[in-house]
Design an enzyme around this catalytic site. Structure first.
Site, PDB file in Angstrom:
ATOM      1  CG  ASP A  81      13.597  34.291   2.898  1.00 38.41           C
ATOM      2  OD1 ASP A  81      12.492  33.766   2.770  1.00 38.41           O
ATOM      3  OD2 ASP A  81      14.528  34.121   2.072  1.00 38.41           O
ATOM      4  CB  THR A  98      12.097  30.966   0.035  1.00 38.22           C
ATOM      5  OG1 THR A  98      11.427  31.964   0.813  1.00 38.22           O
ATOM      6  CG2 THR A  98      13.578  31.074   0.312  1.00 38.22           C
TER       7      THR A  98
HETATM    8  N1  LIG Z   1       3.036  21.662   2.561  1.00 41.06           N
HETATM    9  C1  LIG Z   1       2.670  22.855   2.115  1.00 41.06           C
HETATM   10  N2  LIG Z   1       1.516  22.999   1.441  1.00 41.06           N
HETATM   11  C2  LIG Z   1       1.147  24.174   0.969  1.00 41.06           C
HETATM   12  N3  LIG Z   1       1.859  25.310   1.093  1.00 41.06           N
HETATM   13  C3  LIG Z   1       3.009  25.227   1.757  1.00 41.06           C
HETATM   14  C4  LIG Z   1       3.481  24.021   2.290  1.00 41.06           C
HETATM   15  N4  LIG Z   1       4.673  24.247   2.889  1.00 41.06           N
HETATM   16  C5  LIG Z   1       4.925  25.565   2.736  1.00 41.06           C
HETATM   17  N5  LIG Z   1       3.923  26.154   2.070  1.00 41.06           N
HETATM   18  C6  LIG Z   1       3.764  27.560   1.752  1.00 41.06           C
HETATM   19  O1  LIG Z   1       3.676  27.728   0.372  1.00 41.06           O
HETATM   20  C7  LIG Z   1       4.346  28.930   0.012  1.00 41.06           C
HETATM   21  C8  LIG Z   1       4.769  28.823  -1.408  1.00 41.06           C
HETATM   22  O2  LIG Z   1       3.600  28.626  -2.147  1.00 41.06           O
HETATM   23  P1  LIG Z   1       3.668  28.581  -3.680  1.00 41.06           P
HETATM   24  O3  LIG Z   1       2.301  28.740  -4.209  1.00 41.06           O
HETATM   25  O4  LIG Z   1       4.682  29.560  -4.137  1.00 41.06           O
HETATM   26  O5  LIG Z   1       4.185  27.115  -3.968  1.00 41.06           O
HETATM   27  S1  LIG Z   1       5.303  26.663  -4.976  1.00 41.06           S
HETATM   28  O6  LIG Z   1       6.608  27.012  -4.408  1.00 41.06           O
HETATM   29  O7  LIG Z   1       5.034  27.285  -6.277  1.00 41.06           O
HETATM   30  O8  LIG Z   1       5.126  25.197  -5.074  1.00 41.06           O
HETATM   31  C9  LIG Z   1       5.485  29.004   0.971  1.00 41.06           C
HETATM   32  O9  LIG Z   1       5.833  30.358   1.149  1.00 41.06           O
HETATM   33  P2  LIG Z   1       7.372  30.786   1.413  1.00 41.06           P
HETATM   34  O10 LIG Z   1       7.850  29.961   2.568  1.00 41.06           O
HETATM   35  O11 LIG Z   1       7.233  32.229   1.757  1.00 41.06           O
HETATM   36  O12 LIG Z   1       8.121  30.524   0.160  1.00 41.06           O
HETATM   37  C10 LIG Z   1       4.916  28.388   2.233  1.00 41.06           C
HETATM   38  O13 LIG Z   1       4.372  29.327   3.113  1.00 41.06           O
HETATM   39 MG   LIG Z   2       8.400  33.536   2.767  1.00 39.94          MG
HETATM   40 MG   LIG Z   3       9.265  30.087   3.825  1.00 44.64          MG
END
Ligand SMILES: Nc1ncnc2c1ncn2[C@@H]1O[C@H](COP(=O)(O)OS(=O)(=O)O)[C@@H](OP(=O)(O)O)[C@H]1O
Ligand SMILES: [Mg+2]
Ligand SMILES: [Mg+2]
Ligand SMILES: [Mg+2]
Length: 366
Positions: A54, A151
């Site tokens: 990241d 991530t």
């Molecule tokens: N509570 C909550 N609700 C919704 N979304 C959130 C939440 N917390 C974090 N995030 C954000 O979700 C990103 C990942 O989304 P995804 O669609 O990949 O979700 S998952 O990992 O498949 O469950 C993730 O992106 P990255 O941090 O870049 O991985 C977050 O930005």
């Molecule tokens: Mg990210």
């Molecule tokens: Mg993140």
């Protein structure tokens, strides 16, 4: 002859996402080794993970954009900051970021990108990461970066994406998605992606062009070929594949299952980490993507900007659950978002899904 609109921006963005993806592939490989796994991953205040990749991707994208477009008026809105990385106890982590960044940048000329004369000092790396602290907004140009989206998927050896977009006066002008673990299909390969058996691609689109493109990821360099992307022509919900976040905490699986069922979807949902869900819609591997986060959660622009423009230019439709376009003009968050995000391969499925949302909302408030 006048240069094509945004030609340098698009070219630089695509090349740097290829370079960034190569950094991610190497770091993800290292995470498989038990000896380095803990040292490369940290928990943020909200307990979500952040890794060497990241920070490393944010550093190289920021450094390259500053080289090509000048650091002076450069606005980059990105997910990571330097707070925990700058702490004395993070010296080992900073060293790992520095090695990953300098290893990637040493290959930059193979990607047609500028390369530093000598390895970057850690202070320069922290500066590059820290420069991405713009808050965006309604006026001017802002680059929007999610260095590693998904991530959690990344640390689990699964799907993730590198996402870079350019917003001008609140509109997403271009988007690039690096998807290093995306299974590139045979049909795609026959059309110019001549790397049989490989996984990984970079997708990109320019707003209003009516075209979205895919290139294969090739080790150690930039590919010549690109293939046009097209959304699926399936508009019968019975045949449609719905994708959604893996984590229950990120989207209400029960609610989306109800919506899918009421619009006539029969297949089980495809749960995929990251903006790879947008990629799957853009290249015709899935027809619907839904994300309904908890009402207290505010969606961030870097989680959607690149994916939205790629899906739209490939022929798809992306709106909130009320049918309105996502608003990228309000800063870091998608302010005013109505309940959730839906992306569909075409109008027919989109209208059915919006209908299902309304029906379900009305019945739940009876
Ligand atoms: N509570 C909550 N609700 C919704 N979304 C959130 C939440 N917390 C974090 N995030 C954000 O979700 C990103 C990942 O989304 P995804 O669609 O990949 O979700 S998952 O990992 O498949 O469950 C993730 O992106 P990255 O941090 O870049 O991985 C977050 O930005
Ligand atoms: Mg990210
Ligand atoms: Mg993140
Ligand atoms: Mg993200």
């Amino acid at each position: 002859m006048a240069e094509e609109f945004l030609a340098t921006e698009m070219d630089t963005a695509v090349r740097v996402v290829h370079l960034a993806s190569s950094l991610c592939v190497k770091v993800q490989d290292k995470l498989r080794l038990p000896s380095s796994a803990n040292g490369h991953v940290k928990s943020k205040d909200d307990d979500s993970p952040v890794t060497v990749a990241d920070w490393g991707v944010q550093a190289i994208v920021s450094w390259v954009l500053a080289q090509v477009f000048g650091g002076q008026n450069l606005s980059i809105v990105a997910e990571e900051d330097t707070e925990s990385l700058s702490k004395a106890e993070s010296l080992g982590l900073l060293g790992a970021v520095s090695s990953a960044v300098n290893e990637a940048l040493s290959e930059a000329s193979k990607y047609g990108l500028p390369k530093p004369d000598k390895p970057l000092e850690t202070t320069e790396i922290l500066e590059a990461i820290g420069r991405c602290n713009s808050l965006g907004g309604p006026k001017g140009r802002h680059w929007v970066l999610d260095p590693v989206d998904g991530t959690l998927g990344f640390v689990r050896g699964d799907q993730y994406a590198v996402a870079l977009a350019l917003i001008e006066n609140g509109k997403v002008l271009l988007g690039v998605l690096g998807c290093p673990n995306y299974p590139v299909k045979k049909e795609g390969l026959s059309n110019g992606c001549n790397q049989p058996g490989t996984k990984g691609c970079v997708m990109y689109a320019k707003k209003g062009s009516g075209q979205a493109w895919m290139q294969p990821l090739i080790p150690g360099g930039y590919p010549e070929a690109a293939t046009l992307l097209k959304v699926s022509s399936v508009d019968d919900p019975v045949l449609a594949t719905v994708c959604e976040p893996v984590e229950r905490a990120n989207s209400n699986h029960l609610f989306t299952a109800g919506l899918a069922n009421s619009m006539g979807v029969r297949k089980k949902p495809l749960r995929v980490y990251s903006m790879v869900k947008y990629a799957a819609i853009a290249c015709g591997d899935a027809e619907v993507f839904m994300k309904f986060a908890q009402s207290s959660y505010k969606e961030k622009i870097w989680d959607h900007a690149a994916g939205v423009v790629i899906v739209e230019e490939a022929g798809g439709v992306v709106t909130d659950a009320g049918g309105r376009n996502l608003d990228f003009s309000k800063g870091v968050y998608l302010e005013g978002l109505d309940r959730g995000i839906i992306a569909c391969s075409g109008q027919v499925l989109h209208e059915k899904l919006i209908g299902a949302v309304y029906a379900s909302w009305e019945s739940s408030s009876l």
